[in-house]
Motif scaffolding. Structure first.
Motif, PDB file in Angstrom:
ATOM      1  N   ILE A 292       0.857  -1.181   0.000  1.00  0.00           N
ATOM      2  CA  ILE A 292       0.000   0.000   0.000  1.00  0.00           C
ATOM      3  C   ILE A 292       0.893   1.230   0.000  1.00  0.00           C
ATOM      4  CG2 ILE A 292      -1.751   1.309   1.266  1.00  0.00           C
ATOM      5  CD1 ILE A 292      -2.712  -1.287   2.478  1.00  0.00           C
ATOM      6  N   GLY A 293       0.542   2.219  -0.796  1.00  0.00           N
ATOM      7  CA  GLY A 293       1.342   3.441  -0.845  1.00  0.00           C
ATOM      8  C   GLY A 293       0.478   4.654  -1.105  1.00  0.00           C
ATOM      9  N   ARG A 294       1.120   5.793  -1.065  1.00  0.00           N
ATOM     10  CA  ARG A 294       0.390   7.037  -1.304  1.00  0.00           C
ATOM     11  C   ARG A 294       1.209   7.952  -2.208  1.00  0.00           C
ATOM     12  NH1 ARG A 294      -3.938   9.814   0.478  1.00  0.00           N
ATOM     13  NH2 ARG A 294      -4.500   8.313   2.100  1.00  0.00           N
ATOM     14  N   ILE A 295       0.494   8.592  -3.137  1.00  0.00           N
ATOM     15  CA  ILE A 295       1.045   9.661  -3.962  1.00  0.00           C
ATOM     16  C   ILE A 295       0.651  10.972  -3.307  1.00  0.00           C
ATOM     17  CG2 ILE A 295       1.094  10.732  -6.239  1.00  0.00           C
ATOM     18  CD1 ILE A 295       2.213   7.945  -6.321  1.00  0.00           C
ATOM     19  N   LEU A 296       1.626  11.784  -2.954  1.00  0.00           N
ATOM     20  CA  LEU A 296       1.361  13.041  -2.256  1.00  0.00           C
ATOM     21  C   LEU A 296       0.752  14.080  -3.192  1.00  0.00           C
ATOM     22  CD1 LEU A 296       4.535  13.221  -0.004  1.00  0.00           C
ATOM     23  CD2 LEU A 296       2.159  13.035   0.778  1.00  0.00           C
ATOM     24  N   LEU A 320      -2.997   4.011  -2.948  1.00  0.00           N
ATOM     25  CA  LEU A 320      -2.882   2.901  -3.902  1.00  0.00           C
ATOM     26  C   LEU A 320      -2.464   1.596  -3.230  1.00  0.00           C
ATOM     27  CD1 LEU A 320      -0.950   4.835  -6.674  1.00  0.00           C
ATOM     28  CD2 LEU A 320      -3.359   4.174  -6.757  1.00  0.00           C
ATOM     29  N   PRO A 321      -3.120   0.493  -3.613  1.00  0.00           N
ATOM     30  CA  PRO A 321      -4.343   0.424  -4.429  1.00  0.00           C
ATOM     31  C   PRO A 321      -5.512   0.969  -3.642  1.00  0.00           C
ATOM     32  CG  PRO A 321      -3.791  -1.728  -3.567  1.00  0.00           C
ATOM     33  CD  PRO A 321      -2.652  -0.841  -3.176  1.00  0.00           C
ATOM     34  N   ASP A 322      -6.577   1.326  -4.339  1.00  0.00           N
ATOM     35  CA  ASP A 322      -7.725   1.915  -3.664  1.00  0.00           C
ATOM     36  C   ASP A 322      -8.995   1.168  -4.056  1.00  0.00           C
ATOM     37  OD1 ASP A 322      -9.574   3.501  -2.413  1.00  0.00           O
ATOM     38  OD2 ASP A 322      -8.562   5.382  -2.918  1.00  0.00           O
ATOM     39  N   PRO A 323      -9.423   0.194  -3.250  1.00  0.00           N
ATOM     40  CA  PRO A 323     -10.619  -0.575  -3.573  1.00  0.00           C
ATOM     41  C   PRO A 323     -11.862   0.300  -3.679  1.00  0.00           C
ATOM     42  CG  PRO A 323      -9.374  -1.616  -1.801  1.00  0.00           C
ATOM     43  CD  PRO A 323      -8.786  -0.274  -2.015  1.00  0.00           C
ATOM     44  N   ALA A 324     -11.879   1.418  -2.964  1.00  0.00           N
ATOM     45  CA  ALA A 324     -13.057   2.286  -3.004  1.00  0.00           C
ATOM     46  C   ALA A 324     -13.291   2.858  -4.389  1.00  0.00           C
ATOM     47  CB  ALA A 324     -12.901   3.412  -1.991  1.00  0.00           C
ATOM     48  N   PHE A 337       5.310   7.399  -0.401  1.00  0.00           N
ATOM     49  CA  PHE A 337       5.631   6.640   0.797  1.00  0.00           C
ATOM     50  C   PHE A 337       4.702   5.437   0.897  1.00  0.00           C
ATOM     51  CE2 PHE A 337       2.506   9.725   2.352  1.00  0.00           C
ATOM     52  CZ  PHE A 337       1.676   8.971   3.175  1.00  0.00           C
ATOM     53  N   LEU A 338       5.148   4.443   1.656  1.00  0.00           N
ATOM     54  CA  LEU A 338       4.395   3.210   1.845  1.00  0.00           C
ATOM     55  C   LEU A 338       3.643   3.252   3.170  1.00  0.00           C
ATOM     56  CD1 LEU A 338       7.190   0.735   0.747  1.00  0.00           C
ATOM     57  CD2 LEU A 338       5.148   1.305  -0.571  1.00  0.00           C
TER      58      LEU A 338
END
Length: 932
Positions: A292-296, A320-324, A337-338
């Protein structure tokens, strides 16, 4: 802190020595029996069990896991139940209220996982968004990020990743040792995690279960013990080490790799194999991997950055990933970042603790990725999954994230995390936005103290106030230069230090320095932060004061050298900063060439010691810009003793000093023409006779003109061969030598516009390397003792009769090839040099029939900032510069070439009147005729 380990764990295997030691329990002494018969019977019974004892002890040994062996006798069951009474664990103390005490407790009776395991009840469906606008925005941003990475980084599918060569391939000769760290607080997921880990296709080396300040510590301890696996250890503490504690524990591992999991992550059974394989590839070995990670956030149209939790905003970034939003990853993706899980080499964990975290309350995930990129050049990647194989998922039950939700949803925590990622971005963290949209600014200033901020302030404000220019300032922060104090010194509101908008960057050097007095942390912090900022913003120049701390200057030099797009480090003496405001008027394409030029001062002297002293004083009092300027003295054989003493004792702090003296008298032609020869195409020679005096602004004029007209890639000006410091008062080449005033001549254009002239200057000028090489060859081919034998006779020019002048040959060459010199034009014909017309080889010479009136040649020196007199306070573009021929008549550059071609007296005869001689600029040799 308490640590419980199974009795089969050997000393030294893990980190138990940190927390305590174990002592084996001692059996109680047997009762004395009075009956001899009973003793005999007991002896026989012991002998009967002797054979069986070997097998029994084997199965009680620390290396054997009883769960994995067949329960083939009642004795094994008995050993299983009795082992806890044979070995009693010793638990180290817990720190409470600053007082430590030892607490001993018996390891609970061995139970099976089925008896103690607890599981989260999930009675809801995965959250799904039905907001079509949000789904569209999220998908578009994801496609943009993936498209960029596929093009620039190469983004492999899971199948492609597993085909890559890896030192940790499952079937390879080396098997990685992986320590798994499970951090637990309240969720009931430990059994699910251990069950998954025990069935991995690649076995783990150790599992450390952590319970820091957990209300469920007793339950977690029972669960860890119930698995009766020597590889599983339990570590607890009454003190809550929060999110960083697990990484601190990870520092102690002896394994090759570490897998740190939040308590809501249930990895598929192939995860260790997949993660290890990817971590063993050359491309991803210096990376942290996760599921799981995020794009700022990306920058908005108003040039600010939104909160990462801003609703209905494409610029808020991605989870990411984003099931929603039905976003799954089928290719590996670099993220900012993770979250929730981290797989990395044990060595990389150390990077987390280089700088003091922004806060210990949250944000360890961002801090890890930020520090890894900043100090190890390591990226953070989310692995793709096989949507049809749940065993490849690192997060096999995402709904757990909504059970006992974490603090990231709370407003105060969101604000803290927003401040944290903005602080990272403004101290050089290259986010996906920064990578995808590299910026371009003109200048990035660096100030290590408030005094430096004040010194750089005028130039910074000039850049920021110039239309089309962008400039920011970075300050060291902390005890060196607090951001708010810097803002006040610049007369900016203090809120600029908090706004998510690029203007001032607080590097917080103290975060790494702490209480250290070593220069290493300062160097490291400045270098790593500035390297990132330079990569993000691509400044043409990085500007600081010349007297900055030496370690800061080294760090800035290294940081600028890492930018492949070209960034020049400009070290300005404080006294010169207010004099170079014209920097902001240069194109951003010219600024990176700030340090390319090498200007040398070449003095021709013989026996005018007092005149030489006057010249040297004026050179010493001039403004310089940190450039290395070499100084050479060129003396003929008849130089007097006083002059030798002057040149020998003169101190020149701006570069090397060279003394040259002829053995045989050469005369003025040789003395001047041989005083300098260019070492490269960036070597420029200023020639000065000893009766000349220069203005304090002479070098600034040279630098400005070279950058504007020679070092700007957008300006093509091959006709420019020299830059004059002097403004003539007469038309020198006409027999009558009429007076001439450029201020009056150009008043309809602008009274003080610089101009181009076909006449070279001999009273202070900088000559260009390519044309000077030409001049050497040309004079060699055309020099004659008898001036009348010279084949070049320029119509109506009194230079045709000059015999002892090097300038005559340069005039001929410039006339034939259409070259020009740049001249200054200021009030009262004030100049950057003046000629005092003292007796010498030409002036007042016995054989010189021309009388020289001193008032016709001596001009006032410019003692004020020349920028104030220029049109619009800056050098005009090349297309706006007027040009004059040899006789001070307006002629276009093309017209000047046409006149030379028409004369047709160059060393090569060109048959076409639209052709002039082209030259090999490395050798100066004529090559061919070329159309103009």
């Amino acid at each position: 802190m308490g640590f419980i380990r199974p009795p089969t764990v050997r000393s030294g295997d893990y980190i138990e020595s940190i927390f305590g030691e174990y002592s084996a329990g001692k059996p109680k002494p047997s009762r004395k029996l009075n009956s001899a018969k009973f003793v005999t019977a007991l002896t026989c019974l012991q002998f009967a069990f002797a054979v069986y004892a070997t097998g029994l002890l084997y199965y009680m040994s620390p290396s054997i896991d009883l769960r994995a062996k067949p329960d083939f006798t009642w004795a094994t069951k008995w050993a299983h139940n009795m082992r806890n009474y044979i070995v009693t664990p010793h638990v180290v103390s817990h720190y409470q209220d600053s007082a430590s005490f030892l607490k001993s407790e018996n390891f609970p009776a061995m139970v099976s996982p089925a008896e103690v395991c607890e599981y989260e009840k999930i009675d809801f469906s995965q959250k799904k968004s039905n907001d079509e606008q949000m789904i569209k925005m999220k998908r578009e941003l994801y496609d943009d990020v993936l498209g960029y990475q596929k093009k620039n980084l190469g983004s492999e599918s899971l199948e492609e990743l597993m085909k890559m060569k890896s030192k940790w391939a499952l079937n390879g000769p080396k098997k990685p040792k992986v320590t798994v760290i499970l951090n637990h607080f309240k969720r009931k997921t430990l059994c699910a995690q251990l069950d998954s880990l025990l069935h991995q296709t690649l076995p783990f080396h150790h599992v450390w279960v952590l319970a820091f300040g957990s209300p469920n510590e007793a339950s977690l301890r029972r669960i860890a013990g119930s698995y009766n696996d020597s590889r599983i250890s339990f570590i607890s503490s009454n003190y809550d080490f929060k999110y960083y504690g697990r990484f601190q524990i990870a520092l102690q591992t002896e394994a090759d790799l570490v897998y740190i999991l939040d308590d809501d992550m249930i990895p598929g059974k192939k995860m260790l194999q997949m993660l290890s394989h990817v971590a063993g590839t050359e491309k991803y070995e210096n990376s942290v991997l996760g599921s799981i990670g995020r794009i700022l956030p990306f920058r908005q149209k108003d040039f600010t950055f939104p909160s990462y939790r801003k609703f209905r905003s494409k610029e808020a970034g991605l989870y990411l990933p984003d099931p929603a939003y039905d976003i799954t990853l089928d290719r590996i993706l670099q993220v900012d970042f993770l979250s929730s899980s981290w797989f990395l080499s044990a060595e990389l964990v150390k990077a987390l603790f280089i700088e003091k975290p922004f806060t210990f309350s949250t944000g360890e995930d961002l801090h890890l990725s930020y520090q890894l990129q900043k100090y190890r050049n390591a990226g953070s990647f989310v692995l793709p999954v096989d949507p049809n194989d749940k065993e490849t998922w690192g997060d096999s039950e995402h709904r757990l994230a909504y059970v006992s939700e974490t603090t990231v949803i709370f407003k105060n925590i969101v604000e803290v995390r927003d401040n944290q990622w903005w602080k990272a971005l403004s101290t050089g963290y290259i986010t996906q936005w920064a990578a995808m949209y590299p910026q371009k600014i003109d200048a990035l200033f660096y100030a290590h103290s408030i005094d430096e901020v004040k010194a750089l302030g005028p130039l910074l404000e000039k850049f920021r106030g110039t239309v089309g220019k962008k400039a920011y300032i970075a300050v060291s922060g902390g005890k060196f230069c607090p951001c708010e104090d810097a803002a006040s010194a610049l007369k900016w509101p203090k809120v600029v230090c908090k706004e998510r908008r690029f203007k001032i960057f607080d590097l917080e050097v103290g975060a790494i320095l702490g209480v250290s007095n070593s220069e290493v942390p300062v160097f490291q912090a400045v270098y790593s932060s500035m390297k990132g900022l330079i990569k993000i913003h691509n400044p043409s120049v990085v500007i600081t004061v010349a007297d900055a701390d030496p370690n800061v200057k080294k760090a800035l030099k290294m940081a600028t050298e890492t930018n492949p797009n070209g960034t020049a480090l400009v070290l300005l003496p404080r006294a010169s900063i207010s004099k170079v405001l014209w920097m902001a008027d240069l194109r951003s394409t010219a600024l990176p060439n700030w340090n390319k030029m090498r200007v040398s001062v070449n003095i021709i002297t013989q026996n005018r010691a007092q005149s030489l002293l006057r010249l040297l004083r004026s050179l010493s009092n001039a403004y310089y810009l940190g450039d290395e300027i070499s100084l050479s003295f060129n003396m003929d054989s008849k130089v007097d003793e006083e002059t030798i003493n002057v040149v020998s004792t003169f101190d020149w702090p701006h570069g090397p000093k060279t003394l040259r003296r002829r053995i045989i008298q050469g005369g003025l032609i040789r003395a001047v023409s041989e005083s300098w020869y260019p070492a490269s195409d960036d070597d420029f020679g200023l020639l000065l006779e000893d009766d000349i005096e220069v203005s304090p602004y002479y070098f600034l004029w040279i630098k400005y003109a070279l950058l504007a007209y020679h070092y700007d890639p957008q300006v093509s000006f091959p006709e420019l061969s020299s830059i004059s410091l002097y403004t003539p008062k007469i038309v020198e080449v006409v027999k009558e030598r009429p007076k001439w005033n450029p201020t009056d001549f150009f008043k309809q254009i602008h009274p003080h516009t610089p101009y181009l002239h076909q006449l070279p200057c001999s009273w202070g000028a900088v000559f260009f390397p390519k044309q000077w090489r030409e001049f050497y060859v040309y004079m060699n081919m055309r020099f004659t003792e008898n001036a009348k034998a010279n084949p070049v006779q320029i119509p109506k020019s009194r230079t045709n009769g000059w015999q002892a002048s090097w300038k005559k040959f340069l005039i001929d060459m410039m006339y034939l090839r259409g070259y020009v010199s740049l001249y200054p034009n200021f009030p009262n014909q004030s100049s950057f040099s003046t000629n005092h017309m003292e007796p010498g080889a030409h002036i007042a010479a016995k054989d010189n029939v021309v009388k020289h009136n001193k008032t016709d040649f001596e001009v006032p020196l410019l003692m004020d900032d020349f920028r104030n007199f220029l049109p619009n306070q800056k050098l005009p573009p090349l297309s706006k510069l007027p040009s004059l021929n040899l006789f001070n008549m307006p002629v276009s550059l093309k017209g000047l070439k046409a006149a030379g071609a028409k004369l047709g007296q160059d060393v090569l005869r060109c048959n076409n009147v639209s052709e002039i001689v082209a030259v090999n600029h490395q050798t100066g040799l004529p090559a061919r005729c070329m159309k103009f």
